[in-house]
Design an enzyme around this catalytic site. Structure first.
Site, PDB file in Angstrom:
ATOM      1  N   MET A  37      47.725  34.389  42.574  1.00 39.43           N
ATOM      2  CA  MET A  37      49.066  33.800  42.052  1.00 39.43           C
ATOM      3  C   MET A  37      50.074  34.183  42.906  1.00 39.43           C
ATOM      4  O   MET A  37      51.469  34.127  42.649  1.00 39.43           O
ATOM      5  CB  MET A  37      49.727  34.404  40.638  1.00 39.43           C
ATOM      6  CG  MET A  37      48.571  34.152  39.524  1.00 39.43           C
ATOM      7  SD  MET A  37      49.343  33.761  37.937  1.00 39.43           S
ATOM      8  CE  MET A  37      49.725  35.504  37.746  1.00 39.43           C
ATOM      9  N   LEU A  89      51.431  37.883  47.946  1.00 39.60           N
ATOM     10  CA  LEU A  89      50.483  38.563  48.071  1.00 39.60           C
ATOM     11  C   LEU A  89      50.511  40.393  48.593  1.00 39.60           C
ATOM     12  O   LEU A  89      51.472  40.232  49.536  1.00 39.60           O
ATOM     13  CB  LEU A  89      49.419  37.904  49.364  1.00 39.60           C
ATOM     14  CG  LEU A  89      49.211  36.382  49.033  1.00 39.60           C
ATOM     15  CD1 LEU A  89      48.497  35.799  50.229  1.00 39.60           C
ATOM     16  CD2 LEU A  89      48.349  36.501  47.829  1.00 39.60           C
ATOM     17  N   HIS A  90      49.608  41.174  48.322  1.00 47.19           N
ATOM     18  CA  HIS A  90      49.714  42.279  48.829  1.00 47.19           C
ATOM     19  C   HIS A  90      48.336  43.039  49.469  1.00 47.19           C
ATOM     20  O   HIS A  90      47.564  41.895  49.454  1.00 47.19           O
ATOM     21  CB  HIS A  90      50.211  43.606  47.746  1.00 47.19           C
ATOM     22  CG  HIS A  90      49.476  43.186  46.475  1.00 47.19           C
ATOM     23  ND1 HIS A  90      47.990  43.572  46.455  1.00 47.19           N
ATOM     24  CD2 HIS A  90      49.701  42.864  45.436  1.00 47.19           C
ATOM     25  CE1 HIS A  90      47.659  43.236  45.175  1.00 47.19           C
ATOM     26  NE2 HIS A  90      48.614  42.803  44.368  1.00 47.19           N
ATOM     27  N   HIS A 145      45.085  41.762  47.599  1.00 47.94           N
ATOM     28  CA  HIS A 145      44.725  40.215  48.006  1.00 47.94           C
ATOM     29  C   HIS A 145      44.093  40.287  49.235  1.00 47.94           C
ATOM     30  O   HIS A 145      42.970  39.608  49.644  1.00 47.94           O
ATOM     31  CB  HIS A 145      45.898  39.374  47.745  1.00 47.94           C
ATOM     32  CG  HIS A 145      46.526  39.209  46.401  1.00 47.94           C
ATOM     33  ND1 HIS A 145      47.833  39.866  46.463  1.00 47.94           N
ATOM     34  CD2 HIS A 145      46.222  38.687  45.330  1.00 47.94           C
ATOM     35  CE1 HIS A 145      48.129  39.611  45.197  1.00 47.94           C
ATOM     36  NE2 HIS A 145      47.273  38.924  44.538  1.00 47.94           N
ATOM     37  N   GLY A 205      39.581  40.715  42.113  1.00 50.36           N
ATOM     38  CA  GLY A 205      39.959  42.097  42.092  1.00 50.36           C
ATOM     39  C   GLY A 205      39.393  43.045  40.916  1.00 50.36           C
ATOM     40  O   GLY A 205      39.665  42.328  39.738  1.00 50.36           O
ATOM     41  N   SER A 248      51.412  42.731  42.123  1.00 48.96           N
ATOM     42  CA  SER A 248      52.822  41.909  42.488  1.00 48.96           C
ATOM     43  C   SER A 248      53.814  42.298  41.784  1.00 48.96           C
ATOM     44  O   SER A 248      54.925  42.294  42.020  1.00 48.96           O
ATOM     45  CB  SER A 248      52.463  40.429  42.236  1.00 48.96           C
ATOM     46  OG  SER A 248      51.392  40.021  43.048  1.00 48.96           O
TER      47      SER A 248
END
Ligand code: PAF
Length: 283
Positions: A32, A35-36, A39, A149, A188
């Site tokens: 969605m 991004l971190h 991801h 994840g 997020s």
């Protein structure tokens, strides 16, 4: 190699078809956005599993309840594109809500009982929204593999279930939860935490580790006490309402896990306006 961007279903199908004609395999990483590192680690893992990595970026309105954070959910597409270019993703599918849910769209994927417990109990309709959009993304991109994840452990199980039930020809892979140095699982939604709340947040993981340690060293009584006292202990630490903190079977998420080797501890708790979820394996 630059990141190719598709906004419509036709565009992503064409781009994927071109790669397939070159004999390449495709892995999809549904997201969605915002991004971190969690991801990006899935993107890296996908790159080891297939020739082409396609990332989808779609804040799915159907998986948010009426009082949830759909409007405020972080959206930062430009930053996401820069991150994806850096990590070497090949395709980005970033459709509009109208593209995914055109006027008159009314079909949904209901996965049954697994979607009504834990997260599903507290977020009615959430898993129907997830299952519907992931089914659509899988049919739109038709990847060989798709990766999710473990942070959203129940979601991963839900996805495995409907992929099996509906005979969708894709291999589902999972990537381990990525954590900050202090143990907080990346999400997020962590962006919602105030500086004070951010200091409190890692307590959840440490507390869960204490329970997991007690379980795995056979100190069942101590584990039970910690679980019973959880609402009070979390409150003392600065959290708000505990939605659930439960030990379940890793395979079925059922409560009848006493004789099972594989168990998972799963939690959802509010910290101010932020709902944190986490889970860990009992080793
Ligand atoms: O985990 C997420 O980010 C979402 O639930 C997913 C799988 C991309 C479906 O919208």
């Amino acid at each position: 190699m630059t990141l190719e961007i598709a906004r419509t279903i036709n565009q992503i199908r064409e781009k994927v078809a071109l790669k397939r004609n070159e004999g390449k395999t495709v892995a999809l990483v549904p997201t969605m956005g915002s991004l971190h590192e969690g991801h990006l680690s899935l993107v890296r893992q996908a790159a080891e599993q297939a020739d082409i990595v396609c990332v989808s970026l779609f804040v799915n309105p159907r998986q948010f309840g009426p009082d949830e954070d759909f409007d405020t959910y972080p959206r930062e597409e430009e930053k996401d594109i820069a991150k994806l270019e850096k990590v070497g993703a090949h395709l980005l599918f970033a459709p509009t809500p109208e593209e995914i849910y055109p006027q008159g769209h009314s079909t949904s994927v209901d996965i049954g009982a697994l979607g009504t417990i834990l997260e599903g109990e507290h977020r009615p309709g959430f898993f129907t929204g997830v299952a519907t959009v992931v089914t659509k993304l899988l049919l739109q991109v038709m990847p060989d593999k798709a990766i999710f994840g473990e942070k959203d452990y129940q979601q991963l199980m839900v996805i495995r279930k409907f992929v099996r039930d509906l005979n969708i020809p894709v291999e589902i892979l999972s990537g381990e939860t990525v954590r900050e140095a202090d143990g907080l699982a990346l999400s997020s939604r962590n962006a919602y935490l105030s500086a004070e709340e951010r200091k409190v947040a890692p307590f959840l993981h440490h507390f869960m580790q204490d329970i997991a340690k007690a379980c795995s060293s056979g100190e069942t009584q101590q584990a039970r006490e910690l679980l019973n006292k959880a609402p009070d202990l979390l409150k003392e630490a600065g959290f708000d309402k505990l939605d659930y903190l439960e030990l379940r079977s890793s395979e079925t998420l059922s409560q009848d896990h006493d004789n099972e080797e594989n168990r998972r501890l799963l939690a959802a708790v509010w910290l101010g306006k932020t709902r944190l979820i986490d889970n860990i394996a009992i080793l």
